[in-house]
Design an enzyme around this catalytic site. Structure first.
Site, PDB file in Angstrom:
ATOM      1  N   CYS A  59      14.900   2.947  -4.045  1.00 58.18           N
ATOM      2  CA  CYS A  59      14.561   4.036  -4.550  1.00 58.18           C
ATOM      3  C   CYS A  59      15.285   5.439  -3.923  1.00 58.18           C
ATOM      4  CB  CYS A  59      13.025   4.499  -4.655  1.00 58.18           C
ATOM      5  SG  CYS A  59      12.304   3.026  -5.565  1.00 58.18           S
ATOM      6  N   HIS A  97      10.699  11.315  -4.924  1.00 61.08           N
ATOM      7  CA  HIS A  97      10.675  10.227  -5.718  1.00 61.08           C
ATOM      8  C   HIS A  97       9.262   9.935  -6.032  1.00 61.08           C
ATOM      9  CE1 HIS A  97      11.084   6.252  -6.899  1.00 61.08           C
ATOM     10  NE2 HIS A  97      10.325   5.681  -5.769  1.00 61.08           N
ATOM     11  N   ASN A 138       7.481   4.565 -11.912  1.00 60.24           N
ATOM     12  CA  ASN A 138       8.614   4.728 -11.058  1.00 60.24           C
ATOM     13  C   ASN A 138       9.835   4.015 -11.458  1.00 60.24           C
ATOM     14  OD1 ASN A 138      10.181   3.962  -8.765  1.00 60.24           O
ATOM     15  ND2 ASN A 138       8.518   3.241  -7.651  1.00 60.24           N
TER      16      ASN A 138
END
Ligand code: ACO
Length: 313
Positions: free
Chosen positions: A112, A238, A268
């Site tokens: 990520c 994020h 996500n």
């Protein structure tokens, strides 16, 4: 030389998966998922759409938005943990599908944190004069590496893609400061299990790491840029968990309305989450030419990265 983003494009699949979908077959609830993660829906790509297909659509839009010819791209970097294959890379598939010049093409694997890692990498190539226009893509089809019967992870992830063109920009615009790093000792808490092919996660441990590192890194990049928190127009963390995002926002001392939240819609999406959020805030007018942004992420590895930048060319 100032280096920044001159164009952006995104793509999310049409298929919206609600929390009720998981309620129908797992021991979970919309209430728990919303309260514990902030996620309401996520997008899942169809079987015939892989990571590279989403990346190609986002890339076409980014090149168009940048107002350059596709022949002007001289390096391709794709941040992904869910490429079609280990090789050929998603970047090579983009090169072929879009008929880009035979330029260097590589995928960057920092989970990520991958999008910020790739921006930092691209910046070095432009600054050194090696490249003029670097294509940076974040694309993920996480639904194919998520065990949809595992209630620890099934509802967390989504699919999507975003691309930007990194080039020289005018004085006062572009990337200002960054911080990036890794802590391999935490790799055991978040990995793709080679036997099952699925994401394996110790949520508690990842949560603790994320809250600490997201706060640390965002404060550091603001300091490094000689800015104060009140000068920041938009905080783009994020999108992994609303509670992690909230904790880092509070640590940084930024009001709620200045934090981008797209996790409710997309879940996500790993390397795509930060640029998808940038696009969301551009569309609703919260990011404008000259806006000061803080981008920050963490992910498997464990890895982390943050950046301050001024939007615009
Ligand atoms: N539905 C309903 N209840 C659940 C679920 C579920 N899906 N999962 C766990 N629970 C229950 C447990 O049974 C437990 O109940 P109990 O208290 O009665 O025993 C309770 O909820 C707490 O369980 P934990 O597993 O300890 O839950 P936690 O508070 O850690 O929250 C979560 C889980 C949301 C996954 C959290 O740990 C988290 O967000 N961690 C970070 C995840 C993350 O950011 N990952 C990074 C993504 S990967 C990447 O970025 C590459």
């Amino acid at each position: 030389m100032n280096v920044g983003i001159i164009g952006i494009g995104t793509y999310v699949p049409e298929n919206i998966i609600t929390n009720e979908h998981f309620e129908s077959y797992l021991d979970t609830s919309d209430e728990w998922i919303t309260k514990m993660t902030g996620i309401k829906t996520r997008r899942f790509a169809d079987d015939d759409m892989d990571t590279s297909d989403m990346a190609v659509i986002a890339t076409q839009k980014a090149i168009e938005d940048a107002g350059i010819q596709k022949e002007a791209i001289d390096l391709i970097i794709t941040a992904t943990s869910s490429g079609n294959h280990t090789f050929p890379s998603v970047s090579c598939i983009i090169q072929e599908k879009l008929g880009l010049n035979p330029v260097p093409a590589m995928d960057q694997l920092a989970a990520c944190s991958g999008f910020i890692y790739s921006l930092i990498t691209a910046e070095q190539f432009v600054k050194s004069g090696t490249c003029k226009n670097v294509l940076v893509v974040g694309s993920e089809k996480l639904s194919k590496i998520t065990d949809l019967n595992d209630r620890n992870t099934a509802m967390l992830f989504g699919d999507g893609a975003a691309a930007v063109v990194v080039s020289e920009v005018s004085e006062g615009k572009g990337f200002i400061a960054h911080e990036w790093g890794s802590d391999g000792s935490g790799g055991q808490y978040l990995f793709d299990n080679v036997e099952t092919g699925y994401i394996n996660m110790n949520g508690r441990e990842v949560f603790k790491f994320a809250v600490r590192i997201m706060g640390d890194i965002s404060t550091k990049v603001v300091e490094k840029a000689n800015l104060t928190a009140d000068e920041i127009d938009m905080f783009i963390p994020h999108q992994a968990n609303i509670r992690i995002m909230e904790a880092s926002r509070e640590r940084l001392g930024i009001p709620k309305e200045k934090m981008s939240v797209t996790i409710d819609q997309y879940g996500n999406t790993s390397a795509a989450s930060i640029p998808l959020s940038i696009m969301h805030e551009l569309k609703n007018g919260k990011i404008k030419d000259g806006s000061k942004l803080v981008l920050v992420g963490f992910g498997g590895g464990l890895t982390y990265a943050g950046m301050t930048m001024v939007w615009g060319k």
